[in-house]
Design a protein around this motif. Structure first.
Motif, short mmCIF file in Angstrom:
data_model
loop_
_atom_site.label_atom_id
_atom_site.label_comp_id
_atom_site.label_asym_id
_atom_site.label_seq_id
_atom_site.Cartn_x
_atom_site.Cartn_y
_atom_site.Cartn_z
N LEU A 159 0.82 -1.21 0.00
CA LEU A 159 0.00 0.00 0.00
C LEU A 159 0.86 1.26 0.00
CD1 LEU A 159 -2.70 -1.15 2.59
CD2 LEU A 159 -2.84 -1.24 0.10
N PHE A 181 0.39 6.73 2.21
CA PHE A 181 -0.93 6.63 2.84
C PHE A 181 -0.76 6.32 4.34
CE2 PHE A 181 -1.08 4.89 -1.53
CZ PHE A 181 -1.80 5.91 -2.14
N THR A 230 -3.26 5.24 7.14
CA THR A 230 -3.90 3.93 7.02
C THR A 230 -3.31 2.94 8.02
OG1 THR A 230 -4.47 4.25 4.71
CG2 THR A 230 -4.23 1.97 5.46
N LYS A 264 -9.11 1.11 8.46
CA LYS A 264 -8.55 1.69 7.24
C LYS A 264 -7.62 0.70 6.54
CE LYS A 264 -8.63 6.56 8.68
NZ LYS A 264 -7.80 7.78 8.89
N SER A 317 -8.40 -0.83 2.87
CA SER A 317 -7.40 -0.60 1.82
C SER A 317 -6.92 -1.93 1.24
CB SER A 317 -6.22 0.18 2.38
OG SER A 317 -6.62 1.48 2.79
N SER A 350 -7.36 -3.43 -2.67
CA SER A 350 -6.17 -3.94 -3.34
C SER A 350 -6.43 -5.34 -3.88
CB SER A 350 -4.99 -3.96 -2.38
OG SER A 350 -4.64 -2.66 -1.97
N LEU A 405 -7.39 4.92 -2.03
CA LEU A 405 -6.44 4.71 -0.92
C LEU A 405 -6.16 6.01 -0.19
CD1 LEU A 405 -3.87 2.28 -2.61
CD2 LEU A 405 -5.55 1.70 -0.84
N ILE A 452 -9.32 6.93 1.89
CA ILE A 452 -9.41 6.09 3.09
C ILE A 452 -8.41 6.56 4.14
CG2 ILE A 452 -9.02 3.76 4.00
CD1 ILE A 452 -10.01 2.71 1.26
N SER A 453 -7.18 6.83 3.70
CA SER A 453 -6.14 7.28 4.63
C SER A 453 -6.51 8.58 5.33
CB SER A 453 -4.82 7.45 3.86
OG SER A 453 -3.79 7.89 4.72
#
Length: 254
Positions: free
Chosen positions: A54, A79, A82, A88, A92, A96, A121, A124-125
């Protein structure tokens, strides 16, 4: 030329030996690619954290006969938030896995998929609540399905073709969309959908990823969870694969 440069996001990795590992990435130019990160497990590796999962990088790679080699990685976005939140991290990981499952053969749309994944991503982060993180995932689910040719129909009944307005309907995971009450008398689809849920999902699909509509604001975490589960069931039905991270999310009470 044997060397090439591309932006890519790390999705999965395997140990190759004591020092090296193979990293599965989604690249902006070539879709899913695999690269050998030599010496990355050594303490003084120049690649270092850039090969963590990630992480988005600008990569320089050397083409090989069976697999390319990562020569250099310049991190674009780690990120970082996350990794501070288990929800998170799992969400994520979930998107993926979706890219890995749907990514084969998506080279013609690699830029579109890459940018969608990057935005999701990042959202979300940066999300301040689980609801906001779920909205990012729902948008990703819907828009990825559209890109790879599994778009969900929310506007018209899949049987009679009539538009469904302000009335409840049924959602068929097998057919990939909504069915009106009249047609469902013969079909017997079990999943009933309120028209406001349909309106929310339709907005998530149609509006630009970065646009925050009234539906984003009005939605509750419970509504988002219901929609996430519904779309995941549809995805599982049409891929025959269950995302490993989803099991962890369920165990966490997501």
């Amino acid at each position: 030329m044997n060397n090439y440069v591309t932006d890519a996001i790390n999705l999965k990795s395997y140990n190759l030996n004591d020092a090296d590992k193979i990293v599965v990435m989604y690249s902006k130019d070539n879709g899913l690619i695999k690269g050998v990160a030599k010496g990355v497990k050594k303490p003084k590796s120049k690649l270092g954290a850039g090969m963590d999962l990630l992480v988005a990088n600008t990569l320089q790679l050397l083409r090989g006969r069976s697999m390319d080699t990562v020569i250099q990685a310049q991190t674009l976005n780690s990120f970082k938030n996350t990794r501070k939140d288990i929800d998170k991290l799992m969400l994520s990981s979930y998107i993926s896995e979706l890219v890995i499952n749907f990514g084969e053969g998506s080279e013609s749309a690699s830029k579109e998929v890459y940018e969608l994944l990057y935005k999701a991503l990042n959202r979300i982060s940066d999300s301040e609540s689980k609801k906001d993180a779920l909205i990012a995932v729902i948008k990703f689910q819907l828009k990825l399905l559209l890109i790879v040719g599994f778009c969900v129909e929310f506007d018209t009944c899949l049987c009679c073709g009539e538009r469904i307005l302000n009335e409840n309907m049924y959602f068929s995971v097998n057919m990939g969309g909504v069915v009106c009450k009249n047609c469902n008398e013969a079909l017997g689809v079990k999943t009933e959908m309120h028209y406001k849920i349909r309106d929310f999902l339709q907005a998530m699909l149609q509006f630009d990823f970065d646009y925050k509509s009234e539906y984003d604001t009005k939605a509750t975490e419970k509504i988002c969870q219901v929609c996430f589960n519904l779309l995941d069931k549809y995805i599982q039905t049409h891929t025959n694969r269950k995302q490993k991270s989803l099991k962890v999310l369920q165990e966490l009470g997501a």
